[in-house]
Motif scaffolding. Sequence first.
Motif, mmCIF file in Angstrom:
data_model
loop_
_atom_site.group_PDB
_atom_site.id
_atom_site.type_symbol
_atom_site.label_atom_id
_atom_site.label_comp_id
_atom_site.label_asym_id
_atom_site.label_seq_id
_atom_site.Cartn_x
_atom_site.Cartn_y
_atom_site.Cartn_z
ATOM 1 N N SER A 197 6.276 31.356 16.062
ATOM 2 C CA SER A 197 5.136 32.054 15.149
ATOM 3 C C SER A 197 4.328 30.752 15.740
ATOM 4 O O SER A 197 4.222 29.298 15.101
ATOM 5 C CB SER A 197 5.574 32.685 13.628
ATOM 6 N N LEU A 239 -0.713 29.328 11.931
ATOM 7 C CA LEU A 239 -1.864 30.064 11.262
ATOM 8 C C LEU A 239 -3.295 29.422 11.851
ATOM 9 O O LEU A 239 -3.493 28.399 11.706
ATOM 10 C CB LEU A 239 -2.128 29.618 9.864
ATOM 11 N N TYR A 248 -4.960 39.246 19.164
ATOM 12 C CA TYR A 248 -4.283 39.040 19.785
ATOM 13 C C TYR A 248 -4.017 40.059 20.407
ATOM 14 O O TYR A 248 -4.862 41.520 20.039
ATOM 15 C CB TYR A 248 -3.156 38.572 19.228
ATOM 16 N N ARG A 285 -3.959 35.176 22.179
ATOM 17 C CA ARG A 285 -4.693 35.160 22.020
ATOM 18 C C ARG A 285 -6.031 34.678 22.806
ATOM 19 O O ARG A 285 -6.431 33.819 24.016
ATOM 20 C CB ARG A 285 -5.182 33.944 20.643
ATOM 21 N N GLN A 306 2.851 43.969 15.189
ATOM 22 C CA GLN A 306 3.207 42.693 15.296
ATOM 23 C C GLN A 306 1.492 41.761 16.373
ATOM 24 O O GLN A 306 0.787 41.324 15.277
ATOM 25 C CB GLN A 306 4.009 41.666 16.034
ATOM 26 N N GLN A 307 1.085 42.430 16.516
ATOM 27 C CA GLN A 307 -0.234 42.269 17.106
ATOM 28 C C GLN A 307 -1.249 42.690 15.870
ATOM 29 O O GLN A 307 -2.364 41.510 15.937
ATOM 30 C CB GLN A 307 -0.772 43.326 18.620
ATOM 31 N N VAL A 310 -0.995 42.149 12.463
ATOM 32 C CA VAL A 310 -0.604 41.316 11.921
ATOM 33 C C VAL A 310 -1.380 39.820 11.976
ATOM 34 O O VAL A 310 -1.625 39.406 11.363
ATOM 35 C CB VAL A 310 0.963 41.618 11.699
ATOM 36 N N TYR A 311 -1.356 39.099 13.484
ATOM 37 C CA TYR A 311 -1.080 38.412 14.005
ATOM 38 C C TYR A 311 -3.091 38.465 13.753
ATOM 39 O O TYR A 311 -3.279 37.419 13.843
ATOM 40 C CB TYR A 311 -1.026 37.610 15.056
ATOM 41 N N THR A 328 -4.169 38.414 9.827
ATOM 42 C CA THR A 328 -4.248 37.203 9.264
ATOM 43 C C THR A 328 -4.937 35.841 9.769
ATOM 44 O O THR A 328 -5.957 35.236 9.524
ATOM 45 C CB THR A 328 -2.568 36.923 9.526
ATOM 46 N N GLN A 335 0.884 37.803 3.951
ATOM 47 C CA GLN A 335 1.099 39.617 4.459
ATOM 48 C C GLN A 335 0.175 40.616 5.204
ATOM 49 O O GLN A 335 -0.553 40.109 4.347
ATOM 50 C CB GLN A 335 2.496 39.187 3.776
ATOM 51 N N ARG A 371 3.891 36.756 10.075
ATOM 52 C CA ARG A 371 4.280 37.309 11.673
ATOM 53 C C ARG A 371 5.287 37.128 11.475
ATOM 54 O O ARG A 371 6.376 36.028 11.459
ATOM 55 C CB ARG A 371 3.143 35.927 11.616
#
Length: 303
Positions: A49, A52, A64, A77, A149-150, A152-153, A156, A172, A197
């Motif tokens: 991944s 961060l 993202y 990104r 996931q897009q 979540v990324y 974060t 998370q 992620r």
Amino acid sequence: MHPRTPLLALPAALALALTGCVATPQTGITDSSAPSQVLSAQASAPTTSAPLETTQASNKAPVYWIGRSNDSTFLYREFRDVPDQDNPVTRALRVMMSQKPLDPDFFTPWQNPKKLASSISGKNVITVDMSADAFNSNVDPAMAERAVQQLVYTATAAAASAGLIDAGQQIQVVVLVDGHTDYVAFNHVRLGSPTARGAGMVAPVWIIDPQEGASVDDGAVKISGRSTVPGGNLRWEILRIDGTVETKYLDGTVTASAEAGQSGAFSLSVNLGPGNYEVRISQLEAGNPAEDLNVDTRGFSVK
């Protein structure tokens, strides 16, 4: 240090909703915290991944997008201008759901929701609550997992770049829809579980700077990016664009850093005069130097 922006407080009822619903197993539906579609690039790229994001003073938000590379689909990104209203996480997600990527190679299946809010708990859990109209796209199961996931990324990344979370801990994201857990996103992914992620979701190679469509001063132009293979070799190529004609201008190789804290990062500097250009960067696989693996491209101009 980026100033901390007050976060929107979610109603107390949302906290109860996190534990008040019990998911009923359904065929063909995966859980957001355990996607079945873990992406892996070709053999040269491990499934990692992206690190961060770090705190920055810029007003641009990390967002993202989904893009294709070879035969796979990954997250890429961009840094985007964001409106002043709302908190950093909500602002970045609103761009992700309502705007188009700068790079025409990228896309997003999300729709702009009528309602969108976010908050962060002291345990480094970001809670995002949105209305169901965000999911008005017809996608297959694999793309649905990438879309989650897009989110979540992006959430974060926005929280980290604004200095709102402890980057030394796992972050998370809990996604609620109209205040409730267990909504099935895009009819394929059940939401509500704390989700980190996912490994293998980010692009094996991505160019960070310049961004698509950027205009830079002539002279020494710096090109930087990231690879998922620390210490790996990459091929780079600069094309000059004259209308519809592309002409190879410069090329070479560069090695991604293997140092802690800079793992996978690469940069190079080229002297360019005024004009339009495209940079292409790909991974080199030992024993197969002729094939360009996991190519990323950026178009930019020099003034």
